[in-house]
Motif scaffolding. Structure first.
Motif, PDB file in Angstrom:
ATOM      1  N   ALA A 192       0.662  -1.320  -0.029  1.00 19.51           N
ATOM      2  CA  ALA A 192       0.254  -0.090   0.112  1.00 19.51           C
ATOM      3  C   ALA A 192       0.651   1.292   0.080  1.00 19.51           C
ATOM      4  O   ALA A 192       1.628   1.575  -0.341  1.00 19.51           O
ATOM      5  CB  ALA A 192      -1.368  -0.443   1.137  1.00 19.51           C
ATOM      6  N   PHE A 193       0.392   2.387   0.086  1.00 22.17           N
ATOM      7  CA  PHE A 193       1.220   3.570  -0.201  1.00 22.17           C
ATOM      8  C   PHE A 193       0.076   5.274   0.687  1.00 22.17           C
ATOM      9  O   PHE A 193      -1.594   4.914   0.273  1.00 22.17           O
ATOM     10  CB  PHE A 193       1.474   4.353  -1.696  1.00 22.17           C
ATOM     11  N   LEU A 194       0.084   5.257   0.788  1.00 24.83           N
ATOM     12  CA  LEU A 194      -0.778   6.998   1.603  1.00 24.83           C
ATOM     13  C   LEU A 194      -0.432   8.491   0.434  1.00 24.83           C
ATOM     14  O   LEU A 194       0.400   8.475  -0.585  1.00 24.83           O
ATOM     15  CB  LEU A 194       1.084   7.371   2.260  1.00 24.83           C
ATOM     16  N   ALA A 195      -1.576   8.808  -0.183  1.00 27.73           N
ATOM     17  CA  ALA A 195      -2.139   9.552  -0.559  1.00 27.73           C
ATOM     18  C   ALA A 195      -2.762  10.776  -0.040  1.00 27.73           C
ATOM     19  O   ALA A 195      -3.407  10.764   1.091  1.00 27.73           O
ATOM     20  CB  ALA A 195      -2.453   8.811  -1.629  1.00 27.73           C
ATOM     21  N   VAL A 196      -2.774  11.342  -1.031  1.00 30.94           N
ATOM     22  CA  VAL A 196      -3.482  13.444  -0.667  1.00 30.94           C
ATOM     23  C   VAL A 196      -4.477  13.482  -1.476  1.00 30.94           C
ATOM     24  O   VAL A 196      -3.915  14.243  -2.020  1.00 30.94           O
ATOM     25  CB  VAL A 196      -3.117  14.003   0.729  1.00 30.94           C
ATOM     26  N   ASP A 197      -5.290  14.693  -0.634  1.00 27.34           N
ATOM     27  CA  ASP A 197      -6.276  15.015  -2.070  1.00 27.34           C
ATOM     28  C   ASP A 197      -6.316  16.282  -1.542  1.00 27.34           C
ATOM     29  O   ASP A 197      -7.006  16.410  -0.542  1.00 27.34           O
ATOM     30  CB  ASP A 197      -7.446  14.151  -2.489  1.00 27.34           C
ATOM     31  N   VAL A 198      -5.445  17.181  -1.787  1.00 32.44           N
ATOM     32  CA  VAL A 198      -5.919  18.663  -1.364  1.00 32.44           C
ATOM     33  C   VAL A 198      -6.910  19.886  -1.872  1.00 32.44           C
ATOM     34  O   VAL A 198      -6.980  19.488  -3.108  1.00 32.44           O
ATOM     35  CB  VAL A 198      -4.064  19.518  -0.867  1.00 32.44           C
ATOM     36  N   ILE A 224      -8.202   1.774   2.690  1.00 34.00           N
ATOM     37  CA  ILE A 224      -8.783   0.657   3.180  1.00 34.00           C
ATOM     38  C   ILE A 224      -8.637   1.556   4.559  1.00 34.00           C
ATOM     39  O   ILE A 224      -9.016   1.444   5.341  1.00 34.00           O
ATOM     40  CB  ILE A 224      -8.059   0.054   3.769  1.00 34.00           C
ATOM     41  N   GLU A 225      -8.509   3.034   4.946  1.00 33.99           N
ATOM     42  CA  GLU A 225      -8.592   3.810   5.695  1.00 33.99           C
ATOM     43  C   GLU A 225      -7.995   4.963   5.092  1.00 33.99           C
ATOM     44  O   GLU A 225      -7.504   5.687   4.969  1.00 33.99           O
ATOM     45  CB  GLU A 225      -7.729   3.780   6.602  1.00 33.99           C
ATOM     46  N   MET A 248      -1.051  13.966   9.826  1.00 32.67           N
ATOM     47  CA  MET A 248      -2.377  12.937   9.156  1.00 32.67           C
ATOM     48  C   MET A 248      -2.188  11.578   8.997  1.00 32.67           C
ATOM     49  O   MET A 248      -1.994  10.604   9.453  1.00 32.67           O
ATOM     50  CB  MET A 248      -3.573  13.858   8.668  1.00 32.67           C
ATOM     51  N   LEU A 249      -0.851  11.750   7.896  1.00 28.10           N
ATOM     52  CA  LEU A 249      -0.390  11.152   6.845  1.00 28.10           C
ATOM     53  C   LEU A 249       0.558   9.888   7.903  1.00 28.10           C
ATOM     54  O   LEU A 249       0.902   8.989   8.396  1.00 28.10           O
ATOM     55  CB  LEU A 249       0.628  11.162   6.516  1.00 28.10           C
ATOM     56  N   ASN A 250       1.496  10.525   9.157  1.00 26.15           N
ATOM     57  CA  ASN A 250       1.929  10.116  10.129  1.00 26.15           C
ATOM     58  C   ASN A 250       1.502   8.757  10.857  1.00 26.15           C
ATOM     59  O   ASN A 250       1.306   7.860  11.150  1.00 26.15           O
ATOM     60  CB  ASN A 250       2.525  10.757  10.720  1.00 26.15           C
ATOM     61  N   GLY A 251      -0.085   9.755  11.050  1.00 26.95           N
ATOM     62  CA  GLY A 251      -1.420   9.020  12.313  1.00 26.95           C
ATOM     63  C   GLY A 251      -1.893   7.130  10.973  1.00 26.95           C
ATOM     64  O   GLY A 251      -1.662   6.244  11.602  1.00 26.95           O
ATOM     65  N   LEU A 252      -1.659   8.007   9.509  1.00 25.05           N
ATOM     66  CA  LEU A 252      -2.063   6.589   9.155  1.00 25.05           C
ATOM     67  C   LEU A 252      -0.798   5.391   8.626  1.00 25.05           C
ATOM     68  O   LEU A 252      -1.537   4.467   8.441  1.00 25.05           O
ATOM     69  CB  LEU A 252      -2.875   7.508   7.361  1.00 25.05           C
ATOM     70  N   SER A 253      -0.028   6.371   8.698  1.00 26.38           N
ATOM     71  CA  SER A 253       1.009   5.397   8.356  1.00 26.38           C
ATOM     72  C   SER A 253       1.392   4.585   9.670  1.00 26.38           C
ATOM     73  O   SER A 253       1.468   3.008   9.423  1.00 26.38           O
ATOM     74  CB  SER A 253       2.364   6.306   8.516  1.00 26.38           C
ATOM     75  N   ALA A 254       1.530   4.912  11.140  1.00 27.28           N
ATOM     76  CA  ALA A 254       1.275   3.819  12.501  1.00 27.28           C
ATOM     77  C   ALA A 254       0.276   2.610  11.867  1.00 27.28           C
ATOM     78  O   ALA A 254       0.436   1.689  12.418  1.00 27.28           O
ATOM     79  CB  ALA A 254       1.169   5.302  13.319  1.00 27.28           C
ATOM     80  N   PHE A 255      -0.851   3.332  11.471  1.00 23.52           N
ATOM     81  CA  PHE A 255      -1.952   2.774  11.582  1.00 23.52           C
ATOM     82  C   PHE A 255      -1.642   1.456  10.561  1.00 23.52           C
ATOM     83  O   PHE A 255      -1.522  -0.081  10.412  1.00 23.52           O
ATOM     84  CB  PHE A 255      -3.613   3.011  11.312  1.00 23.52           C
ATOM     85  N   LEU A 259      -2.184  -2.887  11.006  1.00 23.65           N
ATOM     86  CA  LEU A 259      -2.816  -4.084   9.963  1.00 23.65           C
ATOM     87  C   LEU A 259      -1.869  -4.682   9.575  1.00 23.65           C
ATOM     88  O   LEU A 259      -2.156  -5.559   8.624  1.00 23.65           O
ATOM     89  CB  LEU A 259      -3.945  -2.887   8.591  1.00 23.65           C
ATOM     90  N   GLY A 260       0.030  -4.468   9.596  1.00 18.41           N
ATOM     91  CA  GLY A 260       0.914  -6.104   8.976  1.00 18.41           C
ATOM     92  C   GLY A 260       0.660  -5.351   7.289  1.00 18.41           C
ATOM     93  O   GLY A 260       0.953  -5.798   6.973  1.00 18.41           O
ATOM     94  N   LEU A 261       0.362  -4.001   6.690  1.00 16.95           N
ATOM     95  CA  LEU A 261       0.925  -3.404   5.555  1.00 16.95           C
ATOM     96  C   LEU A 261       2.357  -3.617   5.592  1.00 16.95           C
ATOM     97  O   LEU A 261       3.111  -2.537   6.483  1.00 16.95           O
ATOM     98  CB  LEU A 261      -0.160  -2.452   5.246  1.00 16.95           C
ATOM     99  N   LYS A 262       2.683  -3.232   4.119  1.00 20.66           N
ATOM    100  CA  LYS A 262       4.172  -3.435   4.310  1.00 20.66           C
ATOM    101  C   LYS A 262       4.190  -2.199   3.405  1.00 20.66           C
ATOM    102  O   LYS A 262       3.726  -2.108   1.985  1.00 20.66           O
ATOM    103  CB  LYS A 262       5.067  -4.011   3.156  1.00 20.66           C
ATOM    104  N   LEU A 263       3.859  -0.821   3.699  1.00 15.46           N
ATOM    105  CA  LEU A 263       3.467   0.408   3.481  1.00 15.46           C
ATOM    106  C   LEU A 263       4.590   1.220   2.467  1.00 15.46           C
ATOM    107  O   LEU A 263       6.007   0.862   3.061  1.00 15.46           O
ATOM    108  CB  LEU A 263       3.679   1.408   4.027  1.00 15.46           C
ATOM    109  N   ALA A 264       4.799   1.593   1.520  1.00 14.14           N
ATOM    110  CA  ALA A 264       5.803   2.358   0.168  1.00 14.14           C
ATOM    111  C   ALA A 264       6.057   3.024   0.998  1.00 14.14           C
ATOM    112  O   ALA A 264       5.331   4.330   1.093  1.00 14.14           O
ATOM    113  CB  ALA A 264       5.248   1.907  -0.589  1.00 14.14           C
TER     114      ALA A 264
END
Length: 358
Positions: A192-198, A224-225, A248-255, A259-264
């Protein structure tokens, strides 16, 4: 009446990928234009002045003044202060006169939307576009859906050859899911990876799971979140907005770890305006919290506040929000040679694409 938006620089086609920001070519596709503005040949404005949620409320205001036959169903509330829910309630549950008044506004807005579509198709970068995806917040309302259906009918009756379709998933997720198509190939091994819509009203962040093993086109990607901040209510300074976004992004990274996801180690940001290859925004970011235009550099400033992911400082990439939302529909556009997207929100976003045979 909001100030007219001046013409913006057009992103033109390039033959090579230009880097992590504002790329105009990815495997199998070129982004031919975005953030395109042109003068209306039949008026003194630009496309966003005629087909946006702001424009719809201006139309509704005119109808309220000219066609109300009794008590105004919206009371003394100004049209630009009405929510989509307020308008939907009158459309579906108002008396005959109130409903008729709202239908008049819908019909006029649909006519204007068709005019805007025809205007875009007259531009060289939209020549040959046969399918147009409609995104943004407008399709989320009953009024918006009705206006789009009526515009579709008008285009069919005019034998325009244009097929206008609504985004197949939640518009709130389009600006996140589209990064699946822009993710560097070397990072596809991650879960998975993190994304933002501003946007001018909200900032949304999410964890995107591409699920390449289920569909190599990215059609099975999902959010997924997610988290959302309505920054327009808080009117933050730029520094506060960037700090809140990083949190917000750091919180999602921790979450994602729970979940056991290997985050990019990657964050994709969809943002209004012209996005330069160096990650700056020379114009078009006037509705964002604080002054985000160059020389301010959002990817660099945000990156300084982000936690490491997989032991590395994450790559922060940025592109225009209409481009990203359009790319979220790319798997459905595989049979279209040329296609475009119009995002009808507070303003009007746009982009056009060509599918390549490679």
């Amino acid at each position: 009446m909001p100030a007219k938006t001046p013409p913006k620089k057009i992103a033109t086609r390039r033959t090579k990928t230009a880097g992590p920001h504002g790329v105009l070519r990815i495997p199998g596709l070129t982004i031919d234009s975005y953030n395109l503005a042109f003068s209306d040949p039949d008026g003194d404005g630009f496309p966003g002045d005629r087909a946006s949620q702001t424009a719809f409320r201006e139309v509704l205001d005119i109808v309220r003044k000219m066609h109300a036959t009794g008590k105004d169903p919206f009371g003394r509330t100004r049209s630009d202060e009405l929510s989509k829910k307020d308008i939907d309630l009158v459309l579906l549950g108002g008396d005959a006169d109130a409903s008729h008044m709202t239908h008049l506004a819908v019909e006029e807005f649909a006519r204007r939307l068709v005019h805007v579509v025809q205007g875009f198709r007259a531009q060289p970068s939209w020549d040959g576009v046969k399918r147009i995806v409609i995104g943004g917040g407008m399709p989320e309302s009953q009024v918006g859906q009705l206006a789009i259906r009526r515009a579709q009918r008008m285009l069919r009756n005019a034998r325009s050859g244009v097929d206008m379709i609504v985004l197949s998933h939640d518009p709130d997720e389009g600006g996140l899911l589209g990064w699946t198509q822009l993710l560097p190939a070397r990072l596809r091994r991650f879960d998975a990876f993190l994304a933002v819509d501003v946007g001018g009203t909200n900032i949304r962040c999410g964890i995107v799971q591409p699920r390449w093993s289920d569909d190599a086109s990215g059609a099975k990607a999902r959010v997924i979140e997610s988290m959302q901040w309505r920054h327009a209510d808080d009117e933050p300074e730029r520094g506060e907005a960037i700090a809140r976004l990083a949190a917000m992004l750091n919180g999602l990274s921790a979450f994602s770890r729970t979940l056991g996801l290997k985050l990019a180690p990657f964050v994709g940001i969809a943002c209004p305006g012209q996005i330069e290859p160096d990650g700056s925004i020379p114009q078009g970011a006037q509705n964002l919290p604080g002054d985000w235009e160059a020389p301010f550099h959002l990817p660099r400033e945000l990156g300084r506040r982000l936690d490491r992911i997989d032991g590395r400082v994450p790559i922060v990439a940025m592109h225009n929000d209409a481009v990203v939302q359009g790319l979220s529909e790319r798997p459905r556009m595989r049979n279209a040679k040329r296609w475009g997207v119009l995002t009808i929100g507070t303003g009007l976003g746009n982009a056009s694409f060509t599918n390549l045979r490679e």
